[in-house]
Design an enzyme around this catalytic site. Structure first.
Site, PDB file in Angstrom:
ATOM      1  N   CYS A  88      52.957  73.407  36.711  1.00 63.65           N
ATOM      2  CA  CYS A  88      53.063  72.360  37.735  1.00 63.65           C
ATOM      3  C   CYS A  88      53.530  72.944  39.064  1.00 63.65           C
ATOM      4  O   CYS A  88      52.843  73.766  39.648  1.00 63.65           O
ATOM      5  CB  CYS A  88      53.971  71.227  37.241  1.00 63.65           C
ATOM      6  SG  CYS A  88      53.822  69.729  38.228  1.00 63.65           S
TER       7      CYS A  88
ATOM      8  N   HIS B 193      50.946  69.581  32.516  1.00 67.97           N
ATOM      9  CA  HIS B 193      52.136  69.879  31.725  1.00 67.97           C
ATOM     10  C   HIS B 193      51.752  70.104  30.271  1.00 67.97           C
ATOM     11  O   HIS B 193      51.671  69.146  29.506  1.00 67.97           O
ATOM     12  CB  HIS B 193      53.133  68.719  31.814  1.00 67.97           C
ATOM     13  CG  HIS B 193      53.831  68.643  33.131  1.00 67.97           C
ATOM     14  ND1 HIS B 193      54.935  69.414  33.421  1.00 67.97           N
ATOM     15  CD2 HIS B 193      53.564  67.942  34.248  1.00 67.97           C
ATOM     16  CE1 HIS B 193      55.330  69.176  34.655  1.00 67.97           C
ATOM     17  NE2 HIS B 193      54.511  68.286  35.182  1.00 67.97           N
TER      18      HIS B 193
ATOM     19  N   GLU C 275      53.509  71.141  27.957  1.00 65.92           N
ATOM     20  CA  GLU C 275      54.629  70.731  27.090  1.00 65.92           C
ATOM     21  C   GLU C 275      54.637  69.234  26.839  1.00 65.92           C
ATOM     22  O   GLU C 275      55.352  68.741  25.981  1.00 65.92           O
ATOM     23  CB  GLU C 275      55.956  71.207  27.694  1.00 65.92           C
ATOM     24  CG  GLU C 275      56.497  70.408  28.890  1.00 65.92           C
ATOM     25  CD  GLU C 275      55.824  70.765  30.230  1.00 65.92           C
ATOM     26  OE1 GLU C 275      54.806  71.488  30.235  1.00 65.92           O
ATOM     27  OE2 GLU C 275      56.330  70.292  31.271  1.00 65.92           O
TER      28      GLU C 275
END
Lengths: 193, 256
Positions: free
Chosen positions: A77, A175, A177
């Site tokens: 990001c 993202h 994650e």
């Protein structure tokens, strides 16, 4: 394996750490030059405002270290955006790893882009096991243009770089994650490089 | 091509949390227990929810500490983004939640009482993590904003307040129509559509979900970017996968 998540006060380090834990890895958080240099893999997260994040990096002296790293580095990001030449957000000069500019989305679309969008034209081992048009979670108001380092694109307002690669440096705008099992696959691929 | 690669509409289950447990208020009263938040969150992530919202309605300090521990457990186990709201009134509150792994925070009454809080939070943490929740209902034909979980009316007009919230740096608006909440009669699409056309940040529709068609309507007529619901999901009345398939059949972009 020795994985270090750069902890400079402007990242969602917890989420990234937990995502690595779910894959069976135990990364450490650090802003120490020596610890980061000695890592097998470095993850460079970032959320928030670019000029503020850059200031935090400079405070810890990491702005000069990061571009010199030799091991695989993954910017996530804002981390990816800071690896670029410059960003329009707060007219901030970046680390200059990726030779590309970061611009603001036009007002023809809602800003920030927030939610799940597809990545396509995938061109890297980072995406092994993923299908074209996999969905990733994105939250951002600024984007990197398509350039020679582009390894994945997303369409919002226009086609832009949702992932970049140059030598040992990788950057993803989304993202991983927070992008369900597909995102986890990308993290796994990076950690296996 | 633009149609082929579009940002998808989001489906967001909302979990009301009190002292670490999930509850759902129907018209903001009569609380019904609907399970352990972490277990529910994991299930929703697996079933295809795009995001989750946790609304902390704990009244005590101890209850709020329990919620913070819950946030950490959710962040550990859940691989989709989530927002935490309820009782947040300072930079310190937000810092703790984000450090515990929340992706976004939602503020409501505290923003009405001190609108500068929106600027402060978006300057410090970035607008991407600042959701402003607005509860409103129609009084004499005007949408009036309410405070404190909808219990106290204010003199703020929904559309004016929403505009101000955007200008001050909010990244997203979560609009709950109190007139629709708990009715299962559909979302407040007229107001939603107006919000969406007057503002340039994403709008989450909340209040009134009862059927799959209500979701179709709020995306098509309400022009919402996301739709939030609780009981229809918690009690299995609507399965997220079925819902998304139906949305896709209606040419609404979703992640499947």
């Amino acid at each position: 394996m020795n994985i270090v998540i750069i902890d400079y006060g402007a990242g969602n380090t917890k989420s990234v750490q937990f995502a690595c834990n779910r894959l069976g890895y135990n990364p450490i958080l650090s802003n120490s030059e020596d610890v980061i240099k000695a890592a097998d893999k470095v993850i460079f997260p970032g959320v928030g405002q670019a000029s503020h994040a850059m200031e935090m990096l400079k405070k810890s002296g990491l702005d000069t270290l990061i571009p010199t790293l030799k091991q695989p580095v993954l910017g996530i990001c804002l981390g990816m955006q800071l690896l670029c030449n410059a960003t329009e957000e707060g007219d901030t000069l970046g680390l200059g790893v990726f030779d590309v500019k970061v611009k603001r989305f036009s007002n023809k679309v809602k800003v920030p882009q927030m939610g799940w969008n597809t990545i396509f034209d995938l061109e890297s081992d980072l995406f092994e096991g993923l299908k074209n048009d996999a969905y990733m979670y994105l939250v951002h108001s600024y984007y990197a243009e398509v350039c020679e380092h582009t390894i994945a694109q997303t369409n919002y307002d226009l086609n832009y770089s949702s992932a970049l690669k140059k030598e040992n440096f990788y950057g993803v705008q989304f993202h991983p994650e927070k992008s369900s099992t597909e995102g986890a696959q990308i993290l796994r691929n990076f950690l296996k490089l | 091509m633009a149609d082929q690669y579009m940002l998808t509409k989001r489906i967001i289950p909302c979990l009301d949390i009190k002292n670490g447990r999930t509850v759902k208020g129907v018209n903001f009263v009569n609380l019904i227990d609907a399970g352990d938040p972490v277990v529910l969150a994991k299930q929703y992530a697996e079933k295809g929810a795009d995001e989750l919202v946790f609304l902390d309605i704990s009244a005590t300090l101890e209850g709020r500490k329990t919620t913070l521990e819950m946030v950490l457990r959710v962040a550990e186990q859940v691989n989709i983004p989530f927002t935490v709201g309820g009782g947040i009134s300072s930079i310190e509150d937000v810092d703790l939640l984000l450090k515990s792994g929340a992706d976004k925070v939602s503020i409501n009454s505290s923003a009405i009482k001190r609108p500068e809080l929106i600027n402060e939070l978006s300057d410090k943490f970035g607008s991407q993590c600042v959701v402003v929740a607005i509860d409103a209902k129609q009084i004499n034909g005007k949408w009036m904003v309410h405070l404190a979980g909808g219990s106290i009316p204010t003199t703020l007009d929904l559309f004016e307040w929403a505009k101000e919230v955007e200008t001050r740096g909010a990244g997203e608006i979560l609009f709950t129509s109190m007139d629709h909440d708990g009715t299962k009669d559909g979302f407040a699409n007229e107001a939603l559509s107006r919000l969406s056309s007057e503002l340039n940040i994403p709008i989450i529709a909340s209040g009134g979900a009862g059927t799959v068609q209500h979701f179709v309507d709020t995306f098509q007529k309400g022009k919402s970017d996301a739709a939030l619901a609780a009981s229809v999901f918690h009690f299995g009345e609507i399965e997220i996968k079925d819902l998304k398939e139906e949305l896709r059949t209606n040419n609404i972009e979703v992640r499947l």
